[in-house]
Design a protein around this motif. Sequence first.
Motif, mmCIF file in Angstrom:
data_model
loop_
_atom_site.group_PDB
_atom_site.id
_atom_site.type_symbol
_atom_site.label_atom_id
_atom_site.label_comp_id
_atom_site.label_asym_id
_atom_site.label_seq_id
_atom_site.Cartn_x
_atom_site.Cartn_y
_atom_site.Cartn_z
ATOM 1 N N GLU A 63 0.806 -1.220 0.000
ATOM 2 C CA GLU A 63 0.000 0.000 0.000
ATOM 3 C C GLU A 63 0.842 1.276 0.000
ATOM 4 O O GLU A 63 0.311 2.377 -0.146
ATOM 5 C CB GLU A 63 -0.948 -0.004 1.199
ATOM 6 C CG GLU A 63 -1.989 -1.105 1.116
ATOM 7 C CD GLU A 63 -2.962 -1.078 2.272
ATOM 8 O OE1 GLU A 63 -3.082 -0.033 2.948
ATOM 9 O OE2 GLU A 63 -3.603 -2.112 2.503
ATOM 10 N N VAL A 64 2.147 1.160 0.160
ATOM 11 C CA VAL A 64 3.016 2.335 0.233
ATOM 12 C C VAL A 64 2.918 3.205 -1.024
ATOM 13 O O VAL A 64 2.858 4.433 -0.909
ATOM 14 C CB VAL A 64 4.475 1.916 0.532
ATOM 15 C CG1 VAL A 64 5.427 3.079 0.374
ATOM 16 C CG2 VAL A 64 4.567 1.330 1.930
ATOM 17 N N PRO A 65 2.871 2.643 -2.242
ATOM 18 C CA PRO A 65 2.822 3.500 -3.431
ATOM 19 C C PRO A 65 1.638 4.458 -3.490
ATOM 20 O O PRO A 65 1.661 5.429 -4.246
ATOM 21 C CB PRO A 65 2.772 2.498 -4.596
ATOM 22 C CG PRO A 65 3.468 1.294 -4.064
ATOM 23 C CD PRO A 65 3.048 1.233 -2.600
ATOM 24 N N VAL A 92 9.319 0.069 10.917
ATOM 25 C CA VAL A 92 8.811 -0.928 11.862
ATOM 26 C C VAL A 92 9.136 -2.317 11.308
ATOM 27 O O VAL A 92 8.812 -2.623 10.163
ATOM 28 C CB VAL A 92 7.287 -0.769 12.075
ATOM 29 C CG1 VAL A 92 6.742 -1.866 12.963
ATOM 30 C CG2 VAL A 92 6.970 0.607 12.655
ATOM 31 N N ASN A 93 9.772 -3.131 12.123
ATOM 32 C CA ASN A 93 10.158 -4.484 11.732
ATOM 33 C C ASN A 93 8.900 -5.346 11.604
ATOM 34 O O ASN A 93 8.149 -5.493 12.574
ATOM 35 C CB ASN A 93 11.096 -5.060 12.793
ATOM 36 C CG ASN A 93 11.595 -6.442 12.462
ATOM 37 O OD1 ASN A 93 10.999 -7.188 11.702
ATOM 38 N ND2 ASN A 93 12.717 -6.794 13.067
ATOM 39 N N SER A 101 -0.869 -4.030 9.341
ATOM 40 C CA SER A 101 -1.409 -2.670 9.368
ATOM 41 C C SER A 101 -0.589 -1.779 10.309
ATOM 42 O O SER A 101 -0.684 -0.562 10.255
ATOM 43 C CB SER A 101 -2.877 -2.672 9.797
ATOM 44 O OG SER A 101 -2.990 -3.107 11.144
ATOM 45 N N GLN A 102 0.251 -2.378 11.151
ATOM 46 C CA GLN A 102 1.076 -1.634 12.097
ATOM 47 C C GLN A 102 2.424 -1.206 11.509
ATOM 48 O O GLN A 102 3.190 -0.515 12.177
ATOM 49 C CB GLN A 102 1.312 -2.485 13.353
ATOM 50 C CG GLN A 102 0.030 -2.809 14.092
ATOM 51 C CD GLN A 102 0.259 -3.815 15.202
ATOM 52 O OE1 GLN A 102 0.795 -4.885 14.990
ATOM 53 N NE2 GLN A 102 -0.147 -3.433 16.406
ATOM 54 N N LEU A 103 2.707 -1.599 10.283
ATOM 55 C CA LEU A 103 3.970 -1.211 9.653
ATOM 56 C C LEU A 103 3.963 0.281 9.340
ATOM 57 O O LEU A 103 2.905 0.868 9.086
ATOM 58 C CB LEU A 103 4.190 -2.008 8.364
ATOM 59 C CG LEU A 103 4.337 -3.518 8.532
ATOM 60 C CD1 LEU A 103 4.428 -4.186 7.169
ATOM 61 C CD2 LEU A 103 5.545 -3.843 9.393
ATOM 62 N N VAL A 104 5.133 0.904 9.345
ATOM 63 C CA VAL A 104 5.282 2.319 8.993
ATOM 64 C C VAL A 104 6.483 2.451 8.060
ATOM 65 O O VAL A 104 7.565 1.947 8.349
ATOM 66 C CB VAL A 104 5.493 3.208 10.238
ATOM 67 C CG1 VAL A 104 5.690 4.665 9.828
ATOM 68 C CG2 VAL A 104 4.325 3.077 11.203
ATOM 69 N N THR A 105 6.263 3.128 6.948
ATOM 70 C CA THR A 105 7.305 3.380 5.957
ATOM 71 C C THR A 105 7.445 4.874 5.773
ATOM 72 O O THR A 105 6.442 5.587 5.680
ATOM 73 C CB THR A 105 6.940 2.722 4.605
ATOM 74 O OG1 THR A 105 6.738 1.321 4.809
ATOM 75 C CG2 THR A 105 8.034 2.944 3.569
ATOM 76 N N GLU A 106 8.673 5.364 5.726
ATOM 77 C CA GLU A 106 8.920 6.770 5.396
ATOM 78 C C GLU A 106 9.412 6.834 3.956
ATOM 79 O O GLU A 106 10.383 6.171 3.600
ATOM 80 C CB GLU A 106 9.959 7.390 6.316
ATOM 81 C CG GLU A 106 10.232 8.847 5.974
ATOM 82 C CD GLU A 106 11.280 9.495 6.864
ATOM 83 O OE1 GLU A 106 11.437 10.713 6.768
ATOM 84 O OE2 GLU A 106 11.933 8.795 7.653
ATOM 85 N N ILE A 107 8.733 7.639 3.152
ATOM 86 C CA ILE A 107 9.148 7.870 1.763
ATOM 87 C C ILE A 107 9.830 9.224 1.710
ATOM 88 O O ILE A 107 9.296 10.206 2.223
ATOM 89 C CB ILE A 107 7.941 7.894 0.807
ATOM 90 C CG1 ILE A 107 7.149 6.600 0.886
ATOM 91 C CG2 ILE A 107 8.394 8.166 -0.623
ATOM 92 C CD1 ILE A 107 5.811 6.678 0.175
ATOM 93 N N GLN A 108 10.992 9.288 1.079
ATOM 94 C CA GLN A 108 11.708 10.547 0.880
ATOM 95 C C GLN A 108 12.017 10.683 -0.607
ATOM 96 O O GLN A 108 12.594 9.775 -1.204
ATOM 97 C CB GLN A 108 13.032 10.563 1.645
ATOM 98 C CG GLN A 108 12.905 10.429 3.123
ATOM 99 C CD GLN A 108 14.269 10.389 3.803
ATOM 100 O OE1 GLN A 108 15.300 10.323 3.163
ATOM 101 N NE2 GLN A 108 14.256 10.428 5.120
ATOM 102 N N ILE A 109 11.647 11.827 -1.176
ATOM 103 C CA ILE A 109 12.009 12.122 -2.567
ATOM 104 C C ILE A 109 13.013 13.268 -2.531
ATOM 105 O O ILE A 109 12.660 14.404 -2.178
ATOM 106 C CB ILE A 109 10.774 12.511 -3.406
ATOM 107 C CG1 ILE A 109 9.737 11.390 -3.400
ATOM 108 C CG2 ILE A 109 11.209 12.846 -4.850
ATOM 109 C CD1 ILE A 109 8.455 11.719 -4.138
ATOM 110 N N PRO A 110 14.281 12.996 -2.869
ATOM 111 C CA PRO A 110 15.266 14.071 -2.943
ATOM 112 C C PRO A 110 14.783 15.115 -3.949
ATOM 113 O O PRO A 110 14.260 14.795 -5.005
ATOM 114 C CB PRO A 110 16.536 13.373 -3.429
ATOM 115 C CG PRO A 110 16.348 11.944 -2.995
ATOM 116 C CD PRO A 110 14.864 11.689 -3.152
ATOM 117 N N ALA A 111 14.952 16.387 -3.585
ATOM 118 C CA ALA A 111 14.391 17.458 -4.402
ATOM 119 C C ALA A 111 15.344 18.638 -4.517
ATOM 120 O O ALA A 111 16.170 18.869 -3.658
ATOM 121 C CB ALA A 111 13.071 17.929 -3.787
#
Length: 115
Positions: A63-65, A92-93, A101-111
Amino acid sequence: GLRIGGPPFALYYDDPGRVAVDELRLRACLPLDAATTVDAPLAYDVLPSTTVVYAFVSGPYPEVPRAYPGLYRYLAELGWRENGPVRESYLVNPGEVADFSQLVTEIQIPATSAR
């Protein structure tokens, strides 16, 4: 013998929200506590410090995308452009949660400024 210094992350050279999973170009990465040398097929590199636009996404990895379109819209609103591979940090491991549903992902787009 490598000392891991934080959560694993991936560098995406394609937009996972637009490119099919089996066609994505990416690198799986582990941050290290200190500079080191590694044997092939592993590689060691230092990411440059950079400005990013970012978002935190909770839920299963597939679901991250869903967050990518909003991040790219925000980038355009700022008048900035992408400047390097997108970084996804898996904060989150998955082995330590009862439900994905407890997972957390950080997305970073260099800009950088498009001007």
